[in-house]
Design a protein around this motif. Sequence first.
Motif, PDB file in Angstrom:
ATOM      1  N   ALA A 196      52.571  40.352  50.313  1.00 26.66           N
ATOM      2  CA  ALA A 196      52.168  40.102  48.927  1.00 26.66           C
ATOM      3  C   ALA A 196      50.913  39.244  48.862  1.00 26.66           C
ATOM      4  N   VAL A 199      47.886  41.335  49.919  1.00 26.55           N
ATOM      5  CA  VAL A 199      47.470  42.230  48.837  1.00 26.55           C
ATOM      6  C   VAL A 199      46.626  41.477  47.819  1.00 26.55           C
ATOM      7  N   GLU A 200      47.086  40.308  47.402  1.00 30.39           N
ATOM      8  CA  GLU A 200      46.337  39.548  46.388  1.00 30.39           C
ATOM      9  C   GLU A 200      44.962  39.139  46.895  1.00 30.39           C
ATOM     10  N   TRP A 203      42.777  42.244  47.138  1.00 32.56           N
ATOM     11  CA  TRP A 203      42.421  42.780  45.826  1.00 32.56           C
ATOM     12  C   TRP A 203      41.359  41.899  45.160  1.00 32.56           C
ATOM     13  N   GLN A 238      52.293  49.324  49.320  1.00 29.74           N
ATOM     14  CA  GLN A 238      52.427  50.194  48.147  1.00 29.74           C
ATOM     15  C   GLN A 238      51.721  49.614  46.920  1.00 29.74           C
ATOM     16  N   GLU A 239      51.803  48.315  46.738  1.00 28.45           N
ATOM     17  CA  GLU A 239      51.176  47.709  45.567  1.00 28.45           C
ATOM     18  C   GLU A 239      49.657  47.814  45.634  1.00 28.45           C
ATOM     19  N   PHE A 240      49.096  47.670  46.816  1.00 28.92           N
ATOM     20  CA  PHE A 240      47.643  47.780  46.949  1.00 28.92           C
ATOM     21  C   PHE A 240      47.185  49.200  46.633  1.00 28.92           C
ATOM     22  N   ARG A 242      48.766  51.355  44.773  1.00 25.37           N
ATOM     23  CA  ARG A 242      48.963  51.579  43.339  1.00 25.37           C
ATOM     24  C   ARG A 242      47.764  51.066  42.556  1.00 25.37           C
ATOM     25  N   ARG A 243      47.260  49.897  42.929  1.00 32.17           N
ATOM     26  CA  ARG A 243      46.108  49.341  42.226  1.00 32.17           C
ATOM     27  C   ARG A 243      44.855  50.196  42.450  1.00 32.17           C
ATOM     28  N   GLU A 246      45.118  53.179  40.187  1.00 33.55           N
ATOM     29  CA  GLU A 246      44.845  52.775  38.808  1.00 33.55           C
ATOM     30  C   GLU A 246      43.347  52.549  38.602  1.00 33.55           C
TER      31      GLU A 246
END
Length: 445
Positions: A196, A199-200, A203, A238-240, A242-243, A246
């Motif tokens: 996490a 990712v932050e 990003w 997965q979150e990266f 997804r961003r 988007e």
Amino acid sequence: MTTTTRSIDIRTEIPGPRSRAIVARREAAVPNGLYKAHQIAVESASGALVTDADGNTFIDFIGGIGVLNAGHCPPEVVAAIQAQAARLIHFSALVGTYESYVELCERINAAVPIAGPCKTILSNSGAEGVENAIKFARAATGRQAIVAFEGGYHGRTLMTLSLTSKTSFKKTFGPFAPEIYRAPFPAAYRMGLSEAEAVERCWDAFERLLVAGVGPEAIAAVIIEPVQGEGGFLPVPQEFLRRLREFCTRNGCLLIADEVQCGFGRTGTLFAIEQLGVEPDILVSAKSIAAGMPLAATTGRAAIMDKAHVGGVGGTYGGNPLACVAAIEVIRWMQQPGALGRAHQVGQAVRERAAEWQRTMPRIGDVRGLGAMIALELVKSPDTREPAPDEVLAVVKHCAEHGLLTMRAGLYANCLRLLMPLTISDEQLHEGLDVLEDALRAVLI
């Protein structure tokens, strides 16, 4: 687990005399820049076993660098190639049409995780497939800029080497193609962060790139491997992803999934991105698509793929009839019940063994991947996480001398990549893991 059935059969020193002679001829005839991980000369292979020119039989944990998910010389593929060779070896899709090209494209269009009508163009290699993806993205958007990621590997042609991150592949070969921008990849272990947190941080850096490097309105596409291959078998969080999806949707640019190495069953689904819940606009597949025949596919939304002008894409050999029938048989095999699930079984077995090794060998800093695409990252110390590339080479050498073929990977060349054919038997898998365990203990303890 200690195996009783033996597939490995070592009859000479490694490399043996015939291998040494053939390799010497290679060194006299072939440029030194063509790397070879092993000094053996291969004569034949079947399933997960390779026999060299001296009659030594090895278990293969490389699989032609991820090309042989369906195994060496699968009988159905061999029969299809033999039958096709008797009818038509070459024609060229630029000259006319043959049904195997069309059938293969139809099958891939139906299989990719992209909603709506899709179209596919076939080419010879992963690099060529990626180049085609860039062409389609630029034609469809009218933009030029491409964003790639640190640790990414996309090939060795001018465009794809420009996209590729690792400097050891690039030195002396510049200048490179313009309008390529590179963003940090959330490699949590190497960054010393949780997923996490990684990712932050990455990003934030991606958003800075959009201000300090290239504006969103100039970006034609973002290209990413759902699981980095040469970079060290790093799944995209997965979150990266997804961003990124988007961002691309919001800004009118395309998301390209480079599944050259992680596609075609290696991770337990036909394409790795299926497990990440994100839909790309274009997907590139190659390597295991045709069981060793040279073939790549660039697949995307039909509205995107039709933007290239007539005559703007193509190649003399792309979608050769022999490669097409091989790929059709590979897809049929992968669609059989349990075929893709085998990747999860193999991966789970490797992870269980590797977890045991880590308890007594903490210099195995990280074990990661997806399905049966797994890497072990070796470090000098678990505290400093300093890469240990020399130790990896020592493990590779020890394994080969004892009948197991392995290969390194990673941005720092300190990872062991495991890409055994999915057709490997449980006995062969654990026999190979026994050899790998012995090699790790010999080098790390």
